[in-house]
Scaffold this motif. Structure first.
Motif, PDB file in Angstrom:
ATOM      1  N   ASN A   1       0.968  -0.666   0.120  1.00 14.85           N
ATOM      2  CA  ASN A   1       0.000  -0.002   0.021  1.00 14.85           C
ATOM      3  C   ASN A   1       0.681   1.616  -0.113  1.00 14.85           C
ATOM      4  O   ASN A   1       2.344   0.894  -0.054  1.00 14.85           O
TER       5      ASN A   1
ATOM      6  N   LEU B   1       2.311   4.030  -6.155  1.00 19.20           N
ATOM      7  CA  LEU B   1       1.648   2.292  -6.144  1.00 19.20           C
ATOM      8  C   LEU B   1       1.217   1.793  -7.251  1.00 19.20           C
ATOM      9  O   LEU B   1       2.006   0.362  -7.377  1.00 19.20           O
TER      10      LEU B   1
ATOM     11  N   ALA C   1      -1.343  -5.796  -4.322  1.00 12.79           N
ATOM     12  CA  ALA C   1      -2.111  -4.352  -3.051  1.00 12.79           C
ATOM     13  C   ALA C   1      -2.972  -4.164  -2.749  1.00 12.79           C
ATOM     14  O   ALA C   1      -4.307  -4.996  -3.100  1.00 12.79           O
TER      15      ALA C   1
END
Lengths: 438, 438
Positions: free
Chosen positions: A171, A258, A275
């Motif tokens: 994350n 990300l 993720a």
């Protein structure tokens, strides 16, 4: 004589029998091998830090062990100020701050060392444990490539240790903070702290805490939980966050980061890296990418590796810009689980590859000479130091799992022979050329 | 920001820069290698022991560090009873006593681990230090061959580490105790304790203490000092003790043992092993052969390795017969001396063998691919993660002492090239076959 009680194990301070320690040692060698193959240099830090250094950093709700000189009547002021470190990140940060002018940046170090926490021992939680950390610290911005490389290195370690399938959940704190701020939340770090508990207390528990402790309204809490539900194995997972309709500069920056990291990891097997927008990591010092690794087949078992990017941890000690990123492998936690589950199957109690017998009609000089010859050739060789009955010597070798025993030649005409215990095969052998199997 | 003071070194808790730690790590690997080549198995013990276990053993005049949970208002009874170990012998003895039924005897273990003492730091004395120990414990009498093998192993370690000439001084507690008892001394261990100080206070100091503290008469003290003057590099040294005209069973047994050990070590270079009847070793638990190793060219420097035979240390925890023999290498003491004297000359700050450059016109996937190929072939390979100016990338490699830099091929027609920084030589290279020097 010591009270029996005093000989017992101390809860939370694990120890292994030699045959198990040999496996743990082999693990550590393999971990070192992977870390060094990526150019990380070893350091060790002292086991103690000033209490102030330990308490100023993230993990302040953890119990720590301070030192006390036993024989001194009054506590010495200086020593009472030291405590055993509870992780390797804070000592590394202090080490970098203290040695700033003697290090070359980017500073890439690994550290395999014990740490201590005064916590109540429970499954996977110890009071004394070994961590294996890699970190990068630089005097300028650290490129995002490192954010992808760090979990890839740990993935390679897990493969090398053959611990079974793992999943690395990724994350980005900027996504969380940016998202919460865009919702109008004024204490985003408090929300992060609460969302971090979702694994333990579930979404309902998180919802209740957000209401009770932060007085967030229902709509806001709904969005917080919506975000925490987003997961995906591909870089396009960021689109699912954007689909929640919240926008903001910090959020966008986090989503770009990300995306970059997930994209860079796409060549790895599907599902190895996920993720997961519910991952928060409790520590206050993370500022960007965060990781936690779990056993894929035992998600309720605590996190086995964790880490992330911290822009200010090192620099805060000096008022300088010294960003860092790191990840920590909980060696004791992983290893002890596999031991408990019977998945560590040691076969030998000693590194010895061959034991040279000492029979009553041989001279000690001769048998010792054979042992020295073998040893000089790199063969791990133990000498049975007493001319006891052959049966007893063989029983010793067999009990320790020594694969071969050597019968030295007796007299000028004699021949050396080697017996392989697993098969019972016995053959002539020359100390100058014989090679062991295994 | 942390007070500058808190970032400073803590006296007695040494730390090394990465380039120095790399050398220390290589030392530890070599020590492990020698220990394992003789069939010693690794163990680690927890860092803490019950205070009672630590205080019942030999070294009770040493300050030890007890633990205290920082956040707890009242000291928890259980935890206040634990302290950091001050050596590895007592923890090993406790470990053997606790795991008696799960070990195979003779139990041969090595242990490379930190220990802590709350002493005032001075030359060669640290509060946190690493010891490298080998010990043998058995459930029956241990043959004297081990008494010769233990110092020979340590000698081999010192050779492998190239620390310069050392001398191993050997004595036997039975000789001392038997000699003193034959003189009519009733507290031979008190005499041993005082004779042990001869290195520091000289024969006159010993004489004064024997008079003042034990009220020994002049003739007895004369004989005690006569014995302490006996040294020799050969087994026949025992005749010089016999020539002092004192006799007794225990003394004769000790002389036979000393003769055996010196005889077994005669194949080593003259002067490497010296029988020295002044060697006493302070610890109460030794009962036979004792050793101490010194730098031959710096005799005033403290003992760098020490050990001996202890018939009752382990068994006393269980009321059983469990004799042992061991020797301990003071790694931190030796290593730090060589560092201080500039005899550790590190050349590299990283294990990296080759750094792959990331140039602005290359793709990250391509340069990362080169790095992965090299790494898969066992070459320690670091990737420069940012497409900065070549000069900056080369400066980084040079500053860290990385021997080679790799220029990845650009475009389909491009060729890979490798530059060796020490010579400036540059040549075409294939990631599938290139090998680094060093």
């Amino acid at each position: 004589m010591i009270e029996k009680q005093k000989l017992k194990p101390i809860s939370g301070f694990p120890e292994w029998l030699p045959e198990v320690r040999m496996v743990e040692q082999a693990w550590i060698d393999r971990i070192r091998g992977v870390f060094e193959s990526y150019g990380f240099a070893p350091i060790e830090t002292r086991s103690v830090e000033p209490v102030e250094v330990l308490l100023k950093q993230g993990d302040t709700d953890k119990e720590i062990y301070a030192l006390r000189r036993l024989m001194e009547e009054e506590a010495s002021a200086s020593e009472a100020d030291y405590a055993l470190h509870y992780d390797l990140t804070v000592p590394m940060a202090r080490y970098v701050a203290a040695n700033l002018n003697d290090l070359t940046f980017p500073f890439k170090r690994y550290q395999i060392q014990r740490a201590w926490r005064g916590e109540r021992p429970q499954e996977g939680r110890f009071r004394e444990f070994t961590q294996c950390d890699i970190d990068v610290v630089d005097t300028r911005d650290i490129p995002l490539h490192f954010d992808a490389e760090m979990p890839a290195i740990v993935y390679e370690v897990m493969q090398a240790l053959d611990v079974g399938p793992t999943v690395t959940r990724i994350n980005n704190r900027k996504v969380l903070e940016g998202f919460y701020r865009a919702l109008g939340v004024e204490q985003p770090h408090e929300v992060i702290r609460i969302v971090d508990k979702q694994d333990k207390i579930g979404p309902d528990g998180v919802s209740k805490m957000l209401t009770d402790e932060l007085s967030l309204d229902g709509a806001t809490i709904g969005k917080v939980l919506d975000l925490a539900r987003v997961t995906g194995t591909k870089a396009d997972v960021v689109e699912r966050v954007r689909a929640l309709g919240i926008t903001g500069d910090l959020l966008e920056q986090g989503l770009d980061e990300l995306h970059f990291v997930m994209k860079a990891l796409e060549s790895y097997p599907e599902g190895a890296f996920v993720a997961d927008l519910s991952v928060a990591r409790g520590l206050a010092y993370y500022t960007g990418t965060v990781y936690e690794v779990k056993f894929a087949d035992d998600p309720s078992f605590p996190t086995i590796c964790g880490g992330g990017r911290y822009e200010n941890l090192v620099g805060s000690m000096l008022n300088k810009h010294l960003p860092g990123i790191g990840i920590s492998i909980g060696l004791t936690r992983i290893f002890s689980k596999l031991v408990r589950e019977g998945r560590i199957a040691p076969t030998r109690k000693t590194p010895t590859q061959v034991m040279v017998c000492y029979l009553p009609d041989a001279s000690y000089e001769a048998v010792n000479g054979v042992a020295r010859t073998l040893r000089a050739r790199g063969i791990k060789t133990e000498l049975f130091h007493e001319p006891r009955k052959l049966k007893q010597q063989l029983a010793y070798a067999s009990n320790k799992g020594i694969p071969h025993v050597w019968f030295p030649a007796v007299g000028a005409e004699g021949k050396h022979e080697v017996k392989t215990l697993a098969t019972g095969a016995q053959a002539d052998a020359d100390p100058e050329s014989w090679l062991p199997e295994g």
